[in-house]
Write a protein that holds these residues in place. Structure first.
Motif, PDB file in Angstrom:
ATOM      1  N   ASP A 120       0.833  -1.200   0.000  1.00  0.00           N
ATOM      2  CA  ASP A 120       0.000   0.000   0.000  1.00  0.00           C
ATOM      3  C   ASP A 120       0.869   1.252   0.000  1.00  0.00           C
ATOM      4  OD1 ASP A 120      -2.334  -1.415   0.002  1.00  0.00           O
ATOM      5  OD2 ASP A 120      -2.560  -1.408   2.189  1.00  0.00           O
ATOM      6  N   GLY A 121       0.510   2.202  -0.854  1.00  0.00           N
ATOM      7  CA  GLY A 121       1.209   3.489  -0.869  1.00  0.00           C
ATOM      8  C   GLY A 121       2.481   3.489  -1.691  1.00  0.00           C
ATOM      9  N   ILE A 122       2.820   2.347  -2.296  1.00  0.00           N
ATOM     10  CA  ILE A 122       4.042   2.249  -3.096  1.00  0.00           C
ATOM     11  C   ILE A 122       3.658   1.871  -4.529  1.00  0.00           C
ATOM     12  CG2 ILE A 122       6.171   0.917  -3.439  1.00  0.00           C
ATOM     13  CD1 ILE A 122       6.421   0.705  -0.424  1.00  0.00           C
ATOM     14  N   SER A 123       4.212   2.570  -5.504  1.00  0.00           N
ATOM     15  CA  SER A 123       3.913   2.294  -6.913  1.00  0.00           C
ATOM     16  C   SER A 123       4.840   1.190  -7.407  1.00  0.00           C
ATOM     17  CB  SER A 123       4.104   3.554  -7.756  1.00  0.00           C
ATOM     18  OG  SER A 123       3.227   4.575  -7.318  1.00  0.00           O
ATOM     19  N   GLN A 124       4.244   0.067  -7.838  1.00  0.00           N
ATOM     20  CA  GLN A 124       5.025  -1.092  -8.265  1.00  0.00           C
ATOM     21  C   GLN A 124       4.816  -1.358  -9.755  1.00  0.00           C
ATOM     22  OE1 GLN A 124       3.191  -3.171  -4.631  1.00  0.00           O
ATOM     23  NE2 GLN A 124       5.044  -4.373  -4.977  1.00  0.00           N
ATOM     24  N   VAL A 125       5.900  -1.610 -10.464  1.00  0.00           N
ATOM     25  CA  VAL A 125       5.874  -1.821 -11.908  1.00  0.00           C
ATOM     26  C   VAL A 125       6.391  -3.218 -12.213  1.00  0.00           C
ATOM     27  CG1 VAL A 125       6.779  -1.044 -14.132  1.00  0.00           C
ATOM     28  CG2 VAL A 125       6.212   0.639 -12.355  1.00  0.00           C
ATOM     29  N   GLN A 126       5.687  -3.924 -13.093  1.00  0.00           N
ATOM     30  CA  GLN A 126       6.076  -5.273 -13.501  1.00  0.00           C
ATOM     31  C   GLN A 126       6.933  -5.212 -14.759  1.00  0.00           C
ATOM     32  OE1 GLN A 126       5.030  -8.712 -12.464  1.00  0.00           O
ATOM     33  NE2 GLN A 126       6.661  -9.131 -13.949  1.00  0.00           N
ATOM     34  N   VAL A 127       8.073  -5.887 -14.735  1.00  0.00           N
ATOM     35  CA  VAL A 127       8.924  -5.974 -15.922  1.00  0.00           C
ATOM     36  C   VAL A 127       8.165  -6.668 -17.054  1.00  0.00           C
ATOM     37  CG1 VAL A 127      10.925  -7.195 -16.865  1.00  0.00           C
ATOM     38  CG2 VAL A 127      11.153  -5.905 -14.750  1.00  0.00           C
ATOM     39  N   ASN A 128       8.317  -6.155 -18.260  1.00  0.00           N
ATOM     40  CA  ASN A 128       7.714  -6.786 -19.441  1.00  0.00           C
ATOM     41  C   ASN A 128       8.727  -6.701 -20.580  1.00  0.00           C
ATOM     42  OD1 ASN A 128       6.204  -7.562 -21.672  1.00  0.00           O
ATOM     43  ND2 ASN A 128       4.319  -6.614 -20.909  1.00  0.00           N
ATOM     44  N   ASN A 129       9.570  -7.714 -20.655  1.00  0.00           N
ATOM     45  CA  ASN A 129      10.654  -7.683 -21.642  1.00  0.00           C
ATOM     46  C   ASN A 129      10.134  -7.664 -23.074  1.00  0.00           C
ATOM     47  OD1 ASN A 129      12.933  -7.708 -19.872  1.00  0.00           O
ATOM     48  ND2 ASN A 129      12.476  -9.850 -19.403  1.00  0.00           N
ATOM     49  N   LYS A 130       8.994  -8.317 -23.328  1.00  0.00           N
ATOM     50  CA  LYS A 130       8.436  -8.351 -24.684  1.00  0.00           C
ATOM     51  C   LYS A 130       8.054  -6.958 -25.163  1.00  0.00           C
ATOM     52  CE  LYS A 130       6.633 -13.090 -24.432  1.00  0.00           C
ATOM     53  NZ  LYS A 130       5.414 -13.939 -24.441  1.00  0.00           N
ATOM     54  N   LYS A 131       7.616  -6.107 -24.222  1.00  0.00           N
ATOM     55  CA  LYS A 131       7.214  -4.747 -24.581  1.00  0.00           C
ATOM     56  C   LYS A 131       8.357  -3.749 -24.413  1.00  0.00           C
ATOM     57  CE  LYS A 131       2.857  -5.873 -25.276  1.00  0.00           C
ATOM     58  NZ  LYS A 131       1.807  -5.568 -24.287  1.00  0.00           N
ATOM     59  N   GLY A 132       9.549  -4.252 -24.044  1.00  0.00           N
ATOM     60  CA  GLY A 132      10.686  -3.355 -23.884  1.00  0.00           C
ATOM     61  C   GLY A 132      10.805  -2.740 -22.507  1.00  0.00           C
ATOM     62  N   LEU A 133       9.962  -3.177 -21.554  1.00  0.00           N
ATOM     63  CA  LEU A 133      10.036  -2.635 -20.198  1.00  0.00           C
ATOM     64  C   LEU A 133      10.990  -3.500 -19.379  1.00  0.00           C
ATOM     65  CD1 LEU A 133       9.236  -0.672 -18.030  1.00  0.00           C
ATOM     66  CD2 LEU A 133       7.121  -1.943 -17.667  1.00  0.00           C
ATOM     67  N   THR A 134      12.276  -3.199 -19.492  1.00  0.00           N
ATOM     68  CA  THR A 134      13.307  -3.917 -18.739  1.00  0.00           C
ATOM     69  C   THR A 134      13.589  -3.177 -17.442  1.00  0.00           C
ATOM     70  OG1 THR A 134      15.055  -2.659 -19.815  1.00  0.00           O
ATOM     71  CG2 THR A 134      14.356  -4.721 -20.880  1.00  0.00           C
ATOM     72  N   PHE A 135      14.440  -3.756 -16.606  1.00  0.00           N
ATOM     73  CA  PHE A 135      14.840  -3.073 -15.372  1.00  0.00           C
ATOM     74  C   PHE A 135      15.476  -1.724 -15.700  1.00  0.00           C
ATOM     75  CE2 PHE A 135      15.001  -7.416 -13.343  1.00  0.00           C
ATOM     76  CZ  PHE A 135      14.031  -7.149 -12.401  1.00  0.00           C
ATOM     77  N   ALA A 136      16.347  -1.715 -16.688  1.00  0.00           N
ATOM     78  CA  ALA A 136      17.048  -0.475 -17.046  1.00  0.00           C
ATOM     79  C   ALA A 136      16.071   0.568 -17.577  1.00  0.00           C
ATOM     80  CB  ALA A 136      18.127  -0.770 -18.083  1.00  0.00           C
ATOM     81  N   ALA A 137      15.146   0.148 -18.471  1.00  0.00           N
ATOM     82  CA  ALA A 137      14.182   1.095 -19.042  1.00  0.00           C
ATOM     83  C   ALA A 137      13.253   1.646 -17.966  1.00  0.00           C
ATOM     84  CB  ALA A 137      13.366   0.409 -20.138  1.00  0.00           C
TER      85      ALA A 137
END
Length: 584
Positions: free
Chosen positions: A372-389
């Protein structure tokens, strides 16, 4: 049931009588009483729902008052109660859960049934018909009833072997996507096809035993089910080879995988319900010589996030970690092999930092718990959302604290370090064997020494060790083998009370292993001036470790484990199993 008359006249009479009781006992002001009366006229709602919705009284207070007026017993704690088997056999779990009804036993030919809604008696009438017996109400808070329902129906679930007995040859057929419901409840096995029931029960038994992974491993003559409990694999039930394809197909349908593709590895994911909690299942299949092999990683979403003081930190290490996570900028790394509890430690740290004044962002693969209160993002390598990106995008989100699931490459490492140097606190994980190796890993993947020394604040290495079973825990005089192991860890037997060591001989509760549950042991390396100088000189991990031990700024994993042995939490065998000899 006469006390709970549900005619309109009876309801109005009860309403007015209890209002008078609340007035006489001074539980409500006249203003609140008049508000309740107006709400009653507008909505026709029952008094308990009115009081609860307006927050005038707590649920226990309301139930106690109703119990006094109606002459019904109130119980605030149902932890030690047992539910009759006849009730569980006759009443479906969804009925009990929908109406918050559960029996505690019988008296004078009637079942004692707990409820939190004394004026809603239609479900009670249905229940009486199901049981073929009179029912007598008892009042208890909703949360207590829900917990008892989940526990009772969990314990009722039959063994997987019984589901295997139900299978018949003509029922072993290929499965289709229509056979699975989204968010299916594992406890609801009534009217399910035998194969579905079997797979549900395999998963349920795994959760009941606190397993982290379920292995479905094919052999030439059978399909073996294995559970990983507290880090150790156990062989459990085995199924006939003839139903192998049906079981594999069922699991692949759950994970929305291609059941026709059997020659290539596949990954899938499913969300199941067990009671009122969600279970996230990560499914991996690979082809083998005996057929497809499946591993399911189980993540109980209803499990709570631990606090820092609950994850096994000794007082000195707890003080050190709290000191460093309170910094406004820098990097903290948590290292260790897969399954060593790194994410749990990071989540505990984030929970400590979480406040309205801080903007906290995480990028994870996968998101294991919702905070709660923290914005969490899921990695999606297929869409180009890597840890670095993701990390690069975070820098435009005005963050105070960022958590990166793992630093896997030079790009992620460099962005993390530059974020730390520009006024952000970064938490992340690395896969190294000890704390000092994390420092050299950063240099090995191409990060400049001056960047590492100026941004890194603390490195934590950790392992999980099993705790001695509380049911069979005992003190014994150590035998020669144990004394030898104690000497190997530089412990003398007389350091234990009366010279006796703690052990668990094994019982049904711990699967005869002697251990139940796990905690962590830690190795913390603060990046002090001595370490910074060694980083600039590109010294090796052993040199960095040796220097920190000589300065007294670090205690090794084994040293932390030995403290837990001396406190009777675990055994010397367990510490020696997960740690290396402290050679520098």
């Amino acid at each position: 049931m006469d006390a709970l008359d549900t005619t309109q006249t009876g309801q109005i009479g009860l309403f007015n009588d209890i209002i008078d009781l609340l007035r006489e006992e001074g539980k409500l002001s006249e203003e609140k009483i008049q508000d309740c009366l107006k709400t009653r006229q507008k909505t026709g709602s029952t008094l308990d729902k009115i009081l609860l919705s307006k927050g005038y009284l707590t649920e226990p207070e309301i139930l106690k008052i109703f119990g006094t007026y109606l002459g019904i017993e109130y119980r605030g704690d149902l932890r030690d109660q047992n539910v009759p088997k006849e009730f569980l056999d006759a009443v479906p779990v969804h009925f009990a859960r929908n109406y918050n009804l559960i029996a505690l036993g019988s008296a004078n030919g009637s079942y004692l049934v707990v409820t939190c809604e004394p004026f809603d008696i239609h479900p009670m009438d249905e229940l009486a018909a199901m049981l073929g017996s009179q029912v007598e109400p008892i009042l208890a808070p909703r949360a207590e009833i829900t917990t008892l329902i989940n526990r009772a129906y969990k314990n009722r679930m039959d063994a997987v072997d019984e589901a295997l007995d139900d299978l018949e040859d003509e029922e072993i057929v290929n499965l289709t996507a229509e056979m699975i419901e989204e968010g299916e409840d594992l406890l609801d096995v009534a009217n399910k096809a035998p194969i579905i029931k079997l797979v549900n029960m395999v998963l349920f038994q795994a959760l009941k035993m606190r397993a982290s992974d379920v292995h479905i491993q094919p052999y030439p003559e059978r399909l073996q089910v294995r559970y990983r409990v507290d880090g150790i694999l156990y062989d459990m039930e085995s199924a006939p080879k003839k139903i192998q394809d049906a079981i594999i197909s069922r699991i692949k349908v759950m994970g929305k995988m291609d059941i026709a593709e059997r020659r290539l590895p596949q990954d899938g994911r499913a969300t199941l319900r067990i009671g009122q909690g969600d279970v996230d299942v990560r499914i991996s299949s690979i082809p083998s010589s005996n057929g497809e092999r499946i591993v399911m990683r189980l993540l109980d979403k209803s499990a709570r996030v631990y606090r820092l003081e609950e994850i096994g930190l000794e007082s000195e290490n707890l003080e050190t970690l709290r000191k460093f996570i309170s910094y406004t900028h820098g990097i903290i790394f948590v290292t260790g092999p897969t399954g060593s509890g790194k994410t749990t430690t990071l989540y505990a740290g984030l929970s400590e930092l979480n406040s309205a004044e801080k903007n906290i962002l995480t990028i994870e693969d996968p998101i294991e718990y919702n905070l709660d209160g923290i914005s969490q993002v899921q990695v999606n390598n297929k869409k180009g959302l890597t840890f670095a990106a993701g990390l690069r995008s975070f820098l435009r989100q005005d963050p105070d604290v960022m958590m990166v699931g793992e630093v896997r490459d030079a790009e992620t490492a460099e962005i993390s370090i530059r974020a730390a140097l520009t006024g952000h606190m970064v938490l992340s994980t690395l896969h190294t064997n000890d704390a000092a190796s994390a420092v050299t890993r950063m240099l090995d993947i191409g990060v400049e020494p001056y960047l590492v020394s100026s941004s890194l604040r603390l490195v934590i290495a950790q392992r999980l060790i099993r705790l001695i079973c509380p049911k069979c825990k005992e003190q014994v005089v150590p035998d020669k083998s144990t004394v030898k192991k104690l000497n190997e860890a530089a412990i003398e037997p007389d350091e234990f009370p009366e010279g006796k060591v703690w052990t668990g001989p094994g019982c049904d509760y711990c699967l005869n292993s002697g251990y139940v549950d796990r905690t962590a042991i830690y190795e913390m390396l603060p990046i002090d001036d001595g370490v910074k100088d060694q980083i600039m000189d590109r010294d090796g991990a052993s040199s960095i470790k040796k220097g920190a031990l000589e300065r007294g700024s670090m205690k090794t994993l084994r040293m932390d484990g030995i403290k837990k042995v001396l406190r009777g939490m675990t055994t010397i065998d367990e510490v020696l199993r997960v740690t290396q000899l402290d050679v520098v």
